[in-house]
Design a protein around this motif. Structure first.
Motif, PDB file in Angstrom:
ATOM      1  N   ASP A 170     -17.180   4.972  -6.605  1.00 51.67           N
ATOM      2  CA  ASP A 170     -17.882   4.450  -7.559  1.00 51.67           C
ATOM      3  C   ASP A 170     -17.331   3.146  -8.396  1.00 51.67           C
ATOM      4  O   ASP A 170     -17.462   2.498  -9.545  1.00 51.67           O
ATOM      5  N   GLY A 171     -16.594   2.444  -7.109  1.00 52.11           N
ATOM      6  CA  GLY A 171     -17.111   0.650  -7.748  1.00 52.11           C
ATOM      7  C   GLY A 171     -15.718   0.463  -8.461  1.00 52.11           C
ATOM      8  O   GLY A 171     -14.609  -0.209  -8.482  1.00 52.11           O
ATOM      9  N   THR A 172     -14.584   1.369  -8.856  1.00 46.14           N
ATOM     10  CA  THR A 172     -12.966   0.809  -9.118  1.00 46.14           C
ATOM     11  C   THR A 172     -12.870   0.493  -8.035  1.00 46.14           C
ATOM     12  O   THR A 172     -12.503   1.074  -6.797  1.00 46.14           O
ATOM     13  N   ARG A 173     -11.244  -0.282  -8.122  1.00 50.70           N
ATOM     14  CA  ARG A 173     -10.517  -0.930  -7.345  1.00 50.70           C
ATOM     15  C   ARG A 173      -8.808  -0.224  -7.259  1.00 50.70           C
ATOM     16  O   ARG A 173      -8.740   0.152  -8.045  1.00 50.70           O
ATOM     17  N   GLN A 174      -8.574  -0.358  -5.903  1.00 53.37           N
ATOM     18  CA  GLN A 174      -6.935   0.269  -6.088  1.00 53.37           C
ATOM     19  C   GLN A 174      -6.319  -1.038  -5.167  1.00 53.37           C
ATOM     20  O   GLN A 174      -6.678  -0.759  -3.829  1.00 53.37           O
ATOM     21  N   VAL A 175      -4.736  -0.747  -5.147  1.00 54.12           N
ATOM     22  CA  VAL A 175      -4.328  -1.619  -4.659  1.00 54.12           C
ATOM     23  C   VAL A 175      -3.119  -0.387  -4.044  1.00 54.12           C
ATOM     24  O   VAL A 175      -2.448   0.123  -4.745  1.00 54.12           O
ATOM     25  N   VAL A 176      -3.027  -0.116  -2.348  1.00 54.12           N
ATOM     26  CA  VAL A 176      -2.127   0.288  -1.573  1.00 54.12           C
ATOM     27  C   VAL A 176      -0.741  -0.221  -1.133  1.00 54.12           C
ATOM     28  O   VAL A 176      -0.776  -1.224  -0.652  1.00 54.12           O
ATOM     29  N   VAL A 177       0.179  -0.054  -1.968  1.00 49.09           N
ATOM     30  CA  VAL A 177       1.282  -0.924  -1.649  1.00 49.09           C
ATOM     31  C   VAL A 177       2.547   0.118  -0.596  1.00 49.09           C
ATOM     32  O   VAL A 177       2.692   1.255  -0.977  1.00 49.09           O
ATOM     33  N   ASP A 178       2.882  -0.893   0.585  1.00 46.59           N
ATOM     34  CA  ASP A 178       3.744   0.349   1.606  1.00 46.59           C
ATOM     35  C   ASP A 178       4.910  -0.525   1.533  1.00 46.59           C
ATOM     36  O   ASP A 178       4.384  -1.770   1.494  1.00 46.59           O
ATOM     37  N   VAL A 179       6.134  -0.859   1.435  1.00 46.44           N
ATOM     38  CA  VAL A 179       7.150  -0.836   1.375  1.00 46.44           C
ATOM     39  C   VAL A 179       7.940  -0.103   2.497  1.00 46.44           C
ATOM     40  O   VAL A 179       8.168   0.657   2.570  1.00 46.44           O
ATOM     41  N   ASP A 180       9.279  -0.748   3.656  1.00 44.55           N
ATOM     42  CA  ASP A 180      10.228  -1.040   4.135  1.00 44.55           C
ATOM     43  C   ASP A 180      10.687  -0.047   3.297  1.00 44.55           C
ATOM     44  O   ASP A 180      11.212  -0.719   1.949  1.00 44.55           O
ATOM     45  N   PRO A 181      12.025   0.833   4.334  1.00 44.71           N
ATOM     46  CA  PRO A 181      13.358   1.358   3.768  1.00 44.71           C
ATOM     47  C   PRO A 181      14.673   0.933   2.910  1.00 44.71           C
ATOM     48  O   PRO A 181      14.980   0.481   1.069  1.00 44.71           O
ATOM     49  N   ALA A 182      14.029  -0.679   3.257  1.00 38.10           N
ATOM     50  CA  ALA A 182      15.359  -1.756   2.899  1.00 38.10           C
ATOM     51  C   ALA A 182      14.933  -2.184   1.680  1.00 38.10           C
ATOM     52  O   ALA A 182      15.807  -2.462   0.689  1.00 38.10           O
ATOM     53  N   ALA A 183      13.782  -2.314   1.157  1.00 39.96           N
ATOM     54  CA  ALA A 183      13.450  -1.795  -0.312  1.00 39.96           C
ATOM     55  C   ALA A 183      13.513  -1.184  -1.305  1.00 39.96           C
ATOM     56  O   ALA A 183      13.318  -1.097  -2.677  1.00 39.96           O
ATOM     57  N   ASP A 184      14.158   0.304  -0.956  1.00 41.63           N
ATOM     58  CA  ASP A 184      14.071   1.196  -1.862  1.00 41.63           C
ATOM     59  C   ASP A 184      15.767   2.301  -0.883  1.00 41.63           C
ATOM     60  O   ASP A 184      15.818   2.661  -0.152  1.00 41.63           O
ATOM     61  N   SER A 185      16.733   1.964  -1.617  1.00 44.45           N
ATOM     62  CA  SER A 185      18.693   2.624  -1.399  1.00 44.45           C
ATOM     63  C   SER A 185      17.917   3.770  -1.693  1.00 44.45           C
ATOM     64  O   SER A 185      19.209   4.420  -0.894  1.00 44.45           O
ATOM     65  N   GLY A 186      17.414   4.231  -2.155  1.00 44.58           N
ATOM     66  CA  GLY A 186      16.925   5.778  -2.595  1.00 44.58           C
ATOM     67  C   GLY A 186      18.603   6.563  -3.311  1.00 44.58           C
ATOM     68  O   GLY A 186      18.446   7.569  -3.654  1.00 44.58           O
TER      69      GLY A 186
END
Length: 258
Positions: A170-186
């Motif tokens: 439909d022409g809309t754009r998205q950015v898909v971001v992936d980070v490894d677990p080191a960027a998220d301590s949980g």
């Protein structure tokens, strides 16, 4: 008990012949012959249903699986295309060799053309379903416009990530971001992680959302020129309601057009 000849049962399934009185009585009493006839009729139905299906050319490993299932030493069909299953052998063709597939104490299975037709329909249907599912997923995701490798800032030396910009049908754009677990301590006390698009000259930045876990998909506002807002940034933010960038970036990378 003497069972009905397998060729006779196959002929009944294909409506080439009708059982006589004795054979009808036997089928009413013999569960083995009745089951064999029912399975042959079902295999014939599957082959007939394939007549209205647009078949595709499967990869060579499909025919290898067919060979393995039927115990054949040579490829029984060409790999270039998938013909509709033949319900009757060509007059000049030699009869297919029998294959014994035993179930408990039951006698060998029979009528290889029907079994092969059913197997081909099942395998081609599975390949077709896989292609349909993959094409559907690709249509939903859209085309990829750009990508970036996200490198860590000194305070987050073990963090890494990636970003991909996709344009939907439909022409809309998205950015898909992936980070490894080191960027998220949980940890429940861990800072929020906000995703930003930043101008390459540092004069402007746009928040597109917060990252939950290690992956997220975010809508890009209409009218944003990604040639200017080419930096993808993930920052650590305190949960204090302040909408501005904290200055504590975890990873950042520049989008590269594909």
């Amino acid at each position: 008990m003497t069972h009905i000849d397998p060729d006779r049962l196959a002929s009944f399934a294909m409506s080439d012949d009708e059982p006589d009185g004795a054979e009808q009585a036997h089928l009413a009493e013999c569960a083995v012959c009745a089951a064999d006839l029912s399975e042959s009729e079902r295999a014939l139905e599957l082959a007939q249903e394939a007549r209205g299906v647009d078949l595709i050319a499967p990869p060579p490993e499909v025919w290898a699986r067919i060979q393995g299932e039927l115990g054949l030493s040579e490829t029984v069909m060409p790999t270039a295309a998938v013909p509709r299953p033949s319900l009757r052998p060509e007059p000049e063709a030699a009869p297919a060799p029998p294959v014994a597939i035993l179930r408990g104490a039951r006698r060998p299975r029979f009528w290889i053309p029907l079994a092969a037709a059913a197997l081909v329909v099942g395998l081609v249907g599975g390949v077709g379903a896989g292609v349909w599912w993959q094409s559907t997923r690709q249509a939903e995701a859209g085309s990829t416009l750009a990508e970036a490798e996200l490198e860590p800032f000194p305070e987050w030396p073990d963090a890494r990530g990636s970003a991909v910009v996709q344009q939907r049908p439909d022409g809309t754009r998205q950015v898909v971001v992936d980070v490894d677990p080191a960027a998220d301590s949980g940890s429940p006390d861990a800072p929020l992680r906000e995703v930003w698009l930043i101008r390459t000259d540092g004069t402007g930045l746009i928040s597109v959302g917060f990252l939950d876990g290690t992956s997220g998909r975010f809508d890009i506002p209409a009218g944003i020129d990604l040639a200017q807002y080419a930096l993808v940034d993930v920052s650590a933010e305190a949960d204090n309601g302040d909408p501005t960038h904290s200055g504590d970036s975890i990873v950042r990378g520049e989008l590269r057009a594909l």
